[in-house]
Design an enzyme around this catalytic site. Sequence first.
Site, PDB file in Angstrom:
ATOM      1  N   LYS A  80     -10.465 -32.143  66.161  1.00 30.66           N
ATOM      2  CA  LYS A  80      -9.466 -31.771  65.871  1.00 30.66           C
ATOM      3  C   LYS A  80      -8.852 -30.238  65.485  1.00 30.66           C
ATOM      4  O   LYS A  80     -10.113 -30.210  64.179  1.00 30.66           O
ATOM      5  CB  LYS A  80      -8.730 -33.326  65.571  1.00 30.66           C
ATOM      6  CG  LYS A  80      -7.077 -32.883  66.359  1.00 30.66           C
ATOM      7  CD  LYS A  80      -6.658 -34.003  67.969  1.00 30.66           C
ATOM      8  CE  LYS A  80      -5.751 -33.225  68.365  1.00 30.66           C
ATOM      9  NZ  LYS A  80      -5.713 -34.400  69.929  1.00 30.66           N
ATOM     10  N   GLY A 181       7.825 -34.029  78.968  1.00 30.17           N
ATOM     11  CA  GLY A 181       6.586 -32.727  78.890  1.00 30.17           C
ATOM     12  C   GLY A 181       5.850 -33.410  80.088  1.00 30.17           C
ATOM     13  O   GLY A 181       5.965 -33.178  80.813  1.00 30.17           O
ATOM     14  N   TYR A 185       6.654 -36.313  81.773  1.00 33.57           N
ATOM     15  CA  TYR A 185       6.774 -36.819  82.957  1.00 33.57           C
ATOM     16  C   TYR A 185       5.882 -37.412  84.562  1.00 33.57           C
ATOM     17  O   TYR A 185       6.676 -38.146  84.731  1.00 33.57           O
ATOM     18  CB  TYR A 185       6.853 -35.054  83.184  1.00 33.57           C
ATOM     19  CG  TYR A 185       7.058 -34.588  84.808  1.00 33.57           C
ATOM     20  CD1 TYR A 185       8.260 -34.586  85.454  1.00 33.57           C
ATOM     21  CD2 TYR A 185       6.226 -34.360  85.914  1.00 33.57           C
ATOM     22  CE1 TYR A 185       8.668 -34.115  86.479  1.00 33.57           C
ATOM     23  CE2 TYR A 185       6.449 -34.576  87.488  1.00 33.57           C
ATOM     24  CZ  TYR A 185       7.686 -34.209  87.560  1.00 33.57           C
ATOM     25  OH  TYR A 185       7.840 -33.889  89.198  1.00 33.57           O
TER      26      TYR A 185
HETATM   27  P1  NAD Z   1       4.115 -32.085  75.320  1.00 33.95           P
HETATM   28  O1  NAD Z   1       4.769 -30.691  73.799  1.00 33.95           O
HETATM   29  O2  NAD Z   1       3.896 -31.360  76.631  1.00 33.95           O
HETATM   30  O3  NAD Z   1       5.983 -32.952  75.743  1.00 33.95           O
HETATM   31  C1  NAD Z   1       6.380 -33.715  74.507  1.00 33.95           C
HETATM   32  C2  NAD Z   1       8.106 -33.284  75.012  1.00 33.95           C
HETATM   33  O4  NAD Z   1       8.481 -34.147  73.642  1.00 33.95           O
HETATM   34  C3  NAD Z   1       8.544 -31.635  74.854  1.00 33.95           C
HETATM   35  O5  NAD Z   1       9.273 -31.882  76.310  1.00 33.95           O
HETATM   36  C4  NAD Z   1       9.514 -31.834  73.394  1.00 33.95           C
HETATM   37  O6  NAD Z   1      10.344 -31.090  73.930  1.00 33.95           O
HETATM   38  C5  NAD Z   1       9.708 -33.166  73.196  1.00 33.95           C
HETATM   39  N1  NAD Z   1      10.282 -33.568  72.195  1.00 33.95           N
HETATM   40  C6  NAD Z   1       9.768 -33.117  70.636  1.00 33.95           C
HETATM   41  N2  NAD Z   1      10.142 -34.074  69.620  1.00 33.95           N
HETATM   42  C7  NAD Z   1      11.155 -34.318  70.882  1.00 33.95           C
HETATM   43  C8  NAD Z   1      11.953 -35.688  70.307  1.00 33.95           C
HETATM   44  N3  NAD Z   1      12.333 -35.493  68.688  1.00 33.95           N
HETATM   45  N4  NAD Z   1      12.964 -36.350  70.952  1.00 33.95           N
HETATM   46  C9  NAD Z   1      12.714 -36.199  72.229  1.00 33.95           C
HETATM   47  N5  NAD Z   1      11.766 -35.691  72.584  1.00 33.95           N
HETATM   48  C10 NAD Z   1      11.157 -34.568  71.670  1.00 33.95           C
HETATM   49  O7  NAD Z   1       2.875 -32.870  75.077  1.00 33.95           O
HETATM   50  P2  NAD Z   1       2.209 -33.319  75.810  1.00 33.95           P
HETATM   51  O8  NAD Z   1       1.150 -32.565  76.265  1.00 33.95           O
HETATM   52  O9  NAD Z   1       3.219 -34.483  77.086  1.00 33.95           O
HETATM   53  O10 NAD Z   1       2.041 -34.649  74.617  1.00 33.95           O
HETATM   54  C11 NAD Z   1       2.868 -35.567  74.170  1.00 33.95           C
HETATM   55  C12 NAD Z   1       2.356 -36.535  72.605  1.00 33.95           C
HETATM   56  O11 NAD Z   1       0.884 -36.816  74.155  1.00 33.95           O
HETATM   57  C13 NAD Z   1       1.721 -35.664  72.094  1.00 33.95           C
HETATM   58  O12 NAD Z   1       2.026 -36.310  70.569  1.00 33.95           O
HETATM   59  C14 NAD Z   1       0.301 -35.464  72.292  1.00 33.95           C
HETATM   60  O13 NAD Z   1      -0.451 -34.831  70.898  1.00 33.95           O
HETATM   61  C15 NAD Z   1      -0.037 -37.107  72.897  1.00 33.95           C
HETATM   62  N6  NAD Z   1      -1.667 -36.991  73.607  1.00 33.95           N
HETATM   63  C16 NAD Z   1      -1.530 -36.248  75.224  1.00 33.95           C
HETATM   64  C17 NAD Z   1      -1.934 -35.844  76.043  1.00 33.95           C
HETATM   65  C18 NAD Z   1      -2.574 -34.638  77.119  1.00 33.95           C
HETATM   66  O14 NAD Z   1      -3.098 -34.974  78.135  1.00 33.95           O
HETATM   67  N7  NAD Z   1      -1.691 -33.754  76.926  1.00 33.95           N
HETATM   68  C19 NAD Z   1      -3.169 -36.724  75.352  1.00 33.95           C
HETATM   69  C20 NAD Z   1      -3.643 -37.662  73.804  1.00 33.95           C
HETATM   70  C21 NAD Z   1      -2.156 -37.683  73.621  1.00 33.95           C
END
Ligand code: NAD
Length: 356
Positions: A80, A181, A185
């Site tokens: 990471k 996010g 979504y």
């Molecule tokens: P993202 O940044 O697109 O979405 C996160 C959302 O959470 C954003 O809309 C943000 O405004 C919201 N947010 C932040 N703090 C908040 C709070 N206190 N209360 C409510 N909403 C809040 O990130 P993502 O890509 O959707 O990933 C979400 C989580 O999943 C992260 O922890 C990421 O590490 C994990 N993850 C993502 C992936 C991937 O493929 N994107 C894969 C594995 C793990």
Amino acid sequence: MSVFSAPAFDQHELVSFCSDSDSGLRAIIAVHNTTLGPGVGGCRMYPYASDDDALRDVLRLSRGMTYKSALAGLPLGGGKSVIIGNPRTEKNRELLLAMGDFVNSQSGRYVAAEDSGTGVADMKVIGERTQWVSGLEDNEFGGDPSPSTAWGVYLGMRTAIRHRLGADNFKGLKVAIQGLGHVGYYLARHLRADGATVYGADVNADNLQRAVNELGVIVVDVQDILQREVDIVAPCAMGAILNEQSIPQLRAGIVCGAANNQLATPQDGDHLRDLGILYCPDFLVNAGGIIDVHHQRAGSAEASKREHIARIEGSLAEVLRRADECHSSTESIAEQLAEEYLAQKRAEPPALAAVS
Ligand code: NAD
């Protein structure tokens, strides 16, 4: 800042620091374990309050990637990276190019992908300086692995409701999603299509509004989402949100979401079990993204990628079965399964080179 004695250090193979005065880049790359292959993992950009916070995050995340790839049966290790800074105000081309040079200097032991605070466009800039980057390929979603992550979490939830409620679908069930996010979504979309009532909260008004307008998600206050009286809570924002304070307030029987490192400490896994809350280990159910990245790199067909992601259901069912049998936390059982797999791979004789 201590490194070797940091609680999250846990035998990392490599921890590299970069401070580039020209671009202002301050970043850390951590590679936990390369038994199965190079350390592949997201490049997160976040305005950490301290260097210690950044180090703790990157170490915990790369260790999680080792377990995630092992349980998903991927030929990938755990790695990471984190860039210290605000992605909205401090991200620019120079900074990303410097990150590309930093990734390149690891000679392939670390392969970067997108994460919170970075996206496909950023990976393309990083890719101008290094071949060791993933998530660039153009697919329906522009290389973004988030829809695959969401699909895997949805399948994990399906396994959990079957195990806990004996239910085959989400009709009549209520799910509360924290963070709408990239992943949240698409997760909401699957759940709504399957008949669930979905509650959502997000600190970003645009993301929240999109989910309300397009999917009929019901808005809940950010402070109240985890305590909502629902069947399932899905943390899809930040890590460490399952802790001493939040766990006693949960009113859902199942927790299953995408956020990495949801448990603040390993003891929180035991606490959830003691309260009778079924916790789906994050590194198991959110593996769809890394599986997607792997198949993008391999140029696989969509069908084999989906078949691979679907294996999350079987792995989670096995973890839940063993956890019931041993009266252990699901987190510790999932880690145990991953460790067993790594030990088995370490014990295998190295493949012989072809002799002509
Ligand atoms: P993202 O940044 O697109 O979405 C996160 C959302 O959470 C954003 O809309 C943000 O405004 C919201 N947010 C932040 N703090 C908040 C709070 N206190 N209360 C409510 N909403 C809040 O990130 P993502 O890509 O959707 O990933 C979400 C989580 O999943 C992260 O922890 C990421 O590490 C994990 N993850 C993502 C992936 C991937 O493929 N994107 C894969 C594995 C793990």
